[in-house]
Design a protein around this motif. Structure first.
Motif, PDB file in Angstrom:
ATOM      1  N   GLU A 138      11.336  35.241  18.121  1.00 19.09           N
ATOM      2  CA  GLU A 138      12.807  35.702  18.739  1.00 19.09           C
ATOM      3  C   GLU A 138      12.575  37.006  19.050  1.00 19.09           C
ATOM      4  O   GLU A 138      12.276  38.044  18.275  1.00 19.09           O
ATOM      5  CB  GLU A 138      14.110  35.296  17.811  1.00 19.09           C
ATOM      6  N   ARG A 139      12.827  37.088  20.716  1.00 27.70           N
ATOM      7  CA  ARG A 139      12.702  38.394  21.240  1.00 27.70           C
ATOM      8  C   ARG A 139      11.413  39.265  20.882  1.00 27.70           C
ATOM      9  O   ARG A 139      11.454  40.375  20.273  1.00 27.70           O
ATOM     10  CB  ARG A 139      14.013  39.235  20.619  1.00 27.70           C
ATOM     11  N   PRO A 284       5.207  42.038  15.201  1.00 28.62           N
ATOM     12  CA  PRO A 284       6.217  42.325  14.663  1.00 28.62           C
ATOM     13  C   PRO A 284       6.638  41.063  13.969  1.00 28.62           C
ATOM     14  O   PRO A 284       6.800  40.157  14.367  1.00 28.62           O
ATOM     15  CB  PRO A 284       7.360  42.471  15.735  1.00 28.62           C
ATOM     16  N   GLY A 285       6.858  41.378  12.464  1.00 32.92           N
ATOM     17  CA  GLY A 285       7.327  40.474  11.749  1.00 32.92           C
ATOM     18  C   GLY A 285       6.058  39.500  10.981  1.00 32.92           C
ATOM     19  O   GLY A 285       6.471  38.561  10.404  1.00 32.92           O
ATOM     20  N   PHE A 286       4.817  39.900  11.363  1.00 33.77           N
ATOM     21  CA  PHE A 286       3.754  38.899  11.075  1.00 33.77           C
ATOM     22  C   PHE A 286       2.595  39.364  10.876  1.00 33.77           C
ATOM     23  O   PHE A 286       2.273  40.665  11.494  1.00 33.77           O
ATOM     24  CB  PHE A 286       3.580  37.786  12.193  1.00 33.77           C
TER      25      PHE A 286
END
Length: 441
Positions: A138-139, A284-286
């Motif tokens: 997401e985004r 981002p996030g991973f």
């Protein structure tokens, strides 16, 4: 498909990297779910070596004594027979500290052990028979995964998503670039052989003009391997099992009798050896760790060790940030004013800190990985060279090895057993959620 409350971390893959990471983060007080696509851990021909640095990690976490009560085989030296000459190539007993030993244990025993210990922590959950289908983005940010399992399809949302599901990872593609492959000229055939009654001393490898044969001790049998040229399995099958059995016996004569138990090619498993590395492990996030980020070959048996070290480095770097992010998000969720509260702005800032920490983990772990992979590729190229008649090396090599190796045994033991950058858990990870579990408070 339903969404669940946001986890602190979701980990794809219940191998050594995923289980160690899940245990460490849950021990720090975080909510972690580990996803394993199989119904159990019983896959054979996995890495079975537990290195001194991994034993030290288990010791620091207060787990080593219980782990060593399992049926394991402790090895203090590694021998090889080169063209009939036995040499000791590594002496783990020369390493400092209490963990100066290499442990051989079926990988499923290690994973079952970690699953039992992690299961005592309130924030840990292991979902078996659960396949990761895709990342949820997401985004531009990975915010979880879509999975399918016994209860159907669902979405697991998380502040951090980790791919620890090996070289076939479905998630590694979200980094945006395919792995960079190192040319590997060999494959490995794995099979079981009974140990003969008059077995020689424990020997890791036999090397001769017909190649290299591995014999990993497992009680009354060997987990055996044979190095072949990349893509050479079809030609070997065409020559027939009798020719294959004869080839093994020429390299390791004591295997002539045991090799007769190979009566069907279904008993022989092909491992296509890969050495590769993602240019970027994170977004981002991973982040990807272990073989999902950098596939290692079986050479030196360090794959499990490096995957575990990745998990420790990641937990060290992310545990505190995830705890602060969890607290900020909880406070922001409680705010019902409709405005953007300070805690929500703090959560956004902490998400940026998390992403910076992911980049730092890759920088830290990529250096030792590159060094080890470079040495693995060099070793494979040497093994793949055409034989010198019925010998692997000139006749003068054996006497030289007997003279030189005593000086190198400790260095080889450190290189194999400890590695280039061993990781140790931070004080936050050493804090126990369950003192009665025998862990360090």
């Amino acid at each position: 498909m339903t969404d669940e409350d946001t986890l602190d971390c979701v980990v794809a893959g219940g191998g050594p990297a995923g289980m160690v990471l899940g245990y460490l983060l849950a021990r720090a007080g975080l909510r972690v779910t580990v996803l394993e696509k199989h119904a159990d851990f019983l896959r054979d021909f996995r890495g079975d070596t537990i290195h001194p640095s991994t034993l030290t990690l288990l010791r620091e976490l207060g787990l080593v004594e219980d782990f060593l009560r399992l049926p394991v085989n402790r090895v203090t030296t590694l021998d090889a027979v080169v063209d009939g000459t036995r040499v000791t190539v590594a002496d783990f007993g020369a390493l400092p500290g209490p963990d100066a030993v290499l442990v051989l244990a079926p990988q499923w025993d290690l994973l079952d052990f970690l699953a039992r210990r992690a299961g005592r922590l309130p924030g840990f959950r292991l979902l078996m028979s659960t396949t990761v289908e895709r990342a949820v983005v997401e985004r531009g940010r990975v915010v979880g995964v879509e999975v399918s399992g016994p209860d159907g399809e669902r979405t697991l949302r998380a502040a951090l998503t980790v791919a620890a599901d090996g070289r076939g990872s479905r998630l590694r593609e979200v980094t945006g670039a395919p792995p960079v492959e190192s040319g590997v000229p060999v494959d490995v055939l794995w099979f079981h052989l009974p140990k003969p009654p008059d077995a020689p001393p424990d020997t890791l490898a036999y090397v001769g003009g017909d190649g290299l044969v591995l014999t990993i001790e497992r009680g009354d049998r060997y987990q055996a391997g044979h190095i072949i040229a990349k893509g050479g399995f079809d030609a070997l099958r065409a020559a027939g099992l009798p020719a294959f059995r004869d080839r093994l016996a020429r390299v390791a004569p004591h295997l002539e009798g045991p090799a007769r138990t190979l009566t069907d090619w279904s008993q022989v498993k092909l491992l296509s050896v890969q050495v590769n590395r993602l240019p970027q492990w994170h977004r981002p996030g991973f982040i990807a760790i272990g073989d999902a980020a950098h596939a290692m070959s079986p050479m030196f048996g360090v794959g499990v060790n490096y995957a575990v070290q990745d998990a420790v480095a990641l937990a060290n770097a992310l545990a505190l940030v995830l705890l602060r992010l969890k607290e900020a998000r909880n406070r922001a969720a409680d705010d019902r004013s409709g405005a953007t509260p300070p805690d929500r702005r703090l959560a956004e800032r902490l998400a940026g800190e998390l992403d910076s920490a992911l980049a730092a983990v890759q920088r830290r772990r990529e250096r030792p990985v590159r060094r080890m992979q470079r040495l693995q590729v060099l070793g494979h190229r040497r093994i793949a060279r055409p034989p010198r008649g019925d010998r692997f090396a000139p006749r003068w090599v054996g006497p030289v090895l007997r003279v030189v190796t005593p000086r190198l045994r400790r260095r080889v033991a450190h290189f194999v057993g400890v590695g280039f950058l061993p990781e140790h858990p931070s004080p936050l990870l050493l804090r126990s959620a369950h003192p009665a579990d025998g862990e360090i408070e």
